[in-house]
Structures are given as C-alpha cells and as structure tokens.
Design a protein around this motif. Structure first.
Motif, PDB file in Angstrom:
ATOM      1  N   ARG A  63       0.810  -1.217   0.000  1.00  0.00           N
ATOM      2  CA  ARG A  63       0.000   0.000   0.000  1.00  0.00           C
ATOM      3  C   ARG A  63       0.844   1.268   0.000  1.00  0.00           C
ATOM      4  O   ARG A  63       0.406   2.309  -0.485  1.00  0.00           O
ATOM      5  N   GLU A  66       1.428   2.459  -3.578  1.00  0.00           N
ATOM      6  CA  GLU A  66       0.259   2.873  -4.362  1.00  0.00           C
ATOM      7  C   GLU A  66       0.230   4.362  -4.710  1.00  0.00           C
ATOM      8  O   GLU A  66      -0.016   4.724  -5.872  1.00  0.00           O
ATOM      9  N   ARG A 200      -1.096  -8.098   4.809  1.00  0.00           N
ATOM     10  CA  ARG A 200      -2.097  -7.226   4.190  1.00  0.00           C
ATOM     11  C   ARG A 200      -3.270  -7.022   5.149  1.00  0.00           C
ATOM     12  O   ARG A 200      -3.639  -7.932   5.898  1.00  0.00           O
ATOM     13  N   TYR A 294      -8.198  -0.096  -1.204  1.00  0.00           N
ATOM     14  CA  TYR A 294      -7.288   0.348  -2.238  1.00  0.00           C
ATOM     15  C   TYR A 294      -7.978   1.379  -3.127  1.00  0.00           C
ATOM     16  O   TYR A 294      -9.201   1.491  -3.147  1.00  0.00           O
TER      17      TYR A 294
END
Length: 426
Positions: A63, A66, A200, A294
C-alpha cells in the motif's frame, strides 16, 4: 511533478541506470567469438530481469507504493507493461545470444525459465489480442493460480545466470545490479506467496443480506464478525473472498456504501464466471474475508466543478460518494449515468434524493437503446460553460473510459483533470 508519476519515472530511471552502467563499465573482451553479440544479448537479458523484478515488486500490492503510481489499478497497469516489455527483451536475448549449449546446468535452467515465462505471458495477454483471443481461453481462477508460477520461472532465470559463462561477470557494477534485481524480485515473490496474507489488512465479515436488483446485478451487504471493521474512503475498492465452495478466490469490488455506514455494501454485476456464480449462490450467512482498502479515486481532491461519468456497474464509486453527501456540497456536479436498457438503471430513487439534498448536483440518465450512446459532444453541449475548469471522473467498461478520455483530451482538457479507474487486474 505529481507524486503519482514518481513510480513510472523510477522504473524508467532504473532501466536508464542499467544502460549507463553497461556503457560506463563495459565487460572485458575475453576474445570469445561473437563477443559483441554476446554483450547485446546479455544487456537485453539484464534489462528484462530489471523489468520482471519491478513486476514482482508491484504484484505485492504494497500500500505504501500505491500513491507513487496514482492507485493500485495503475500499479497493475505498470506491472503488466513491465512484464510484457521484459518478455520482449527476453525474446531478444534468446534470439541474439550465441547458443553454445556447453553448460549442463545453465542451458536447461534458461530454457525452463524462457518457456515458462512465454506460456504465462501468453495466458495473460492472449485474451486481449484479436488473433489469440479465440485460441487462448482460460478462466480467471485458472489464470490466477498459474500466474503465481512467474516467480518460480524467474528463479530459474537466476540459476541460469549463475551457471552459464557470462561476459557480465567480468564487470562489477552491471553484474551487481543484475544480482540485486534478481534478489529483490525473488524476495518480493516469496513475500507475495508466503507472507502477504499475514501482512495485508484483512477483516472478517459475514454476508448479512443479498438483494438481487435485476437478473444480472445484486447488492451484497456484509457486517463485521468482530469489532474490527474496514476503514475506507468513499470510492475505494476491496478484495473479497467468500468462504463458500466455488467463491473462495479473491476478487476486487468497489465499495458502494458510505464510510459512515455500519454495513459494507457491494454492488456486483455478473459479467464473468466468478460473478455469475456469486450472483447465483451468494446468500446470507456466508463468511467473507475483506482485504483493503485500495484506490485513489477521490472527488474531494478535485475542483468545485466536476463531471462524473458512470457506465453500467461503474456507478458503484459514485454511489459511495452520493451516499456520503448527507449535507449539501458546495461543488457543482453533473453525474451522467449511461446504461444499455432501462432495466439496468439502478438506484434512481437514491440519486434523485441526493440531487434534492444537493442543489449543485444534476443527474443525467442515458439509455443507449433509446437515445444512442453517450458522447463527449453531448456532454459538452449540455454544459453552460467550457470545460477548462472541470474535473472529469469516470468508471465503467475500459473501451468506454478510453474513448471518453480521448474525447476530452481532444477538447483541450488536460490529463491532470481526467480521473478514472482501470478496473482490470488480469
């Protein structure tokens, strides 16, 4: 420079650094036949290894990476492009390299790596190519399981590099960069297959209610099984695994509920094998694992004048935004919702209620079977002013989104004001 461009620049920069090291620190000519040809082949291989390592790192779904690509969807786009470019460079390596077949361990490992990567790349890009679309048909589930082998074949490539007699081994810097790329790629692969499931962010939910909105679309409501619940921003998506036979593979779905709701709502259309099974078999009581959240599609980061374009099930992020707007918003928003048939137009009452709460919101429904396809020209004609200060948000089928992007660009709207999600992870 926007932060979302940093990731691509880093990838390009790595390839530039690799090329520079080969120019500044060239291998020593040891007198072997076809020395230059060997150097070109090994340079192509080193560039391919770097790109495959990048693809494996991006596949971790870390993450923190991202934001540097502008969202997980764009991370996966770079992942695919890096893998395809690496594949082409690998083909160049195999084509150019002088085949001596004098390494009992190096030659077989190289062939295994090459053939394995060729097969996996074709399984990924074949369904997208007109010439191969009818020849290569594989379900998402089969593709997903086979795709996990890419790191294994990458490791075979590492063995090949260590066992064959390479000219790159005579120069320290390019060889060190090659080894570093292999190590990083293998570590990323091992993290993905062994550790990611424990790292995660995952949450335990249970299906609370299932509403079948029409013959192809359903709304699934999930409640947390424990006090710990998903925290997300409206418009984001999650990966969901339903713990029921035939539904256990994780799939990405945009959250259509507001972050303030105590239930997580997903609006899902049966457009493939998995979603068709989900539409048929999902029921209250099924346990689920939700991973996320996300995505970086966020209208609150844009200007006061906005155009939202939703194609079919692409209405889901906009539903989340509308449900979050409990009080009047200062923005002027035009929501264009286009569907093929009237029965596909969902949540019309909610949209009208949202427009009543927000005087700056206008909702436009387009049924293409009755009024034709929605186009940029029709949207522009409907606007009271030009598009210079507008931000456009889009979600829907990829061809539709790409067509609108090209149309708005031709109209002079800069790419920084065009926002969309590339909801394709295969």
């Amino acid at each position: 420079m926007r932060r979302r461009h940093v990731g691509v620049l880093v990838v390009v920069g790595l390839e530039a650094v690799n090329a520079a090291t080969w120019l500044v620190f060239p291998p020593a000519d040891d007198g072997r036949p076809d020395f230059l040809r060997q150097c070109l082949a090994e340079f192509a291989a080193s560039a391919a290894v770097l790109l495959f390592a990048v693809a494996l790192v991006l596949a971790t779904r870390a993450r923190w990476i991202e934001p540097f690509f502008g969202g997980l969807d764009r991370m996966y786009r770079v992942h695919r492009r890096a893998a395809v470019a690496g594949f082409l460079l690998l083909v160049a390596h195999v084509t150019v390299v002088p085949w001596l077949l004098d390494s009992p361990g190096g030659t077989p490992s190289g062939l295994i790596a090459f053939v394995g990567i060729v097969v996996l790349v074709l399984l990924s890009i074949g369904p997208r190519l007109p010439l191969l679309r009818n020849l290569i048909t594989v379900s998402y589930r089969s593709w997903r399981h086979s795709h996990k082998l890419i790191g294994l074949f990458f490791a075979f490539g590492f063995a090949h590099a260590l066992l064959v007699d390479q000219v790159v081994e005579t120069t320290v810097v390019p060889f060190a960069l090659l080894l570093a790329a292999y190590v990083v790629g293998i570590v990323a692969y091992l993290y993905t297959v062994l550790l990611a499931r424990f790292v995660r962010p995952r949450y335990r939910y249970v299906i609370d209610d299932v509403r079948r909105l029409n013959p192809t679309t359903l709304e699934v409501s999930l409640r947390p099984r424990k006090a710990r619940r998903l925290v997300f921003t409206s418009g984001q998506f999650v990966f969901v695994k339903i713990r029921r036979s035939g539904l256990r593979e994780p799939h990405p779905f945009t959250v259509s509920s507001s972050p303030s709701e105590d239930r997580l709502r997903l609006t899902i259309k049966a457009v493939g094998d998995y979603t068709a099974r989900l539409h048929a078999h999902a029921e209250a009581g099924c346990r689920a694992t939700v991973e996320g959240s996300y995505g970086m599609l966020d209208y609150r980061r844009a200007g006061r004048r906005q155009i939202w374009i939703a194609g079919g099930i692409g209405i889901t992020p906009f539903l989340s935004w509308l449900r979050e707007m409990e009080r009047p918003d200062e923005r002027r928003i035009d929501l264009y919702y286009t569907v093929r048939q009237p029965a596909e137009a969902l949540f019309q009452d909610e949209m009208r209620a949202a427009a009543v709460r927000n005087p700056g919101l206008r909702v436009h429904l387009n049924v293409s079977a009755e009024t034709g396809s929605l186009t940029v020209d029709r949207i522009v004609a409907d606007q009271a002013a030009d598009l210079a200060d507008a931000d456009v948000f889009m979600c829907g089928p990829v061809p539709m989104v790409k067509a609108f992007e090209r149309g708005f660009r031709r109209r002079g709207l800069p790419s920084a004001r065009i926002h969309f999600e590339e909801f394709s992870f295969r």
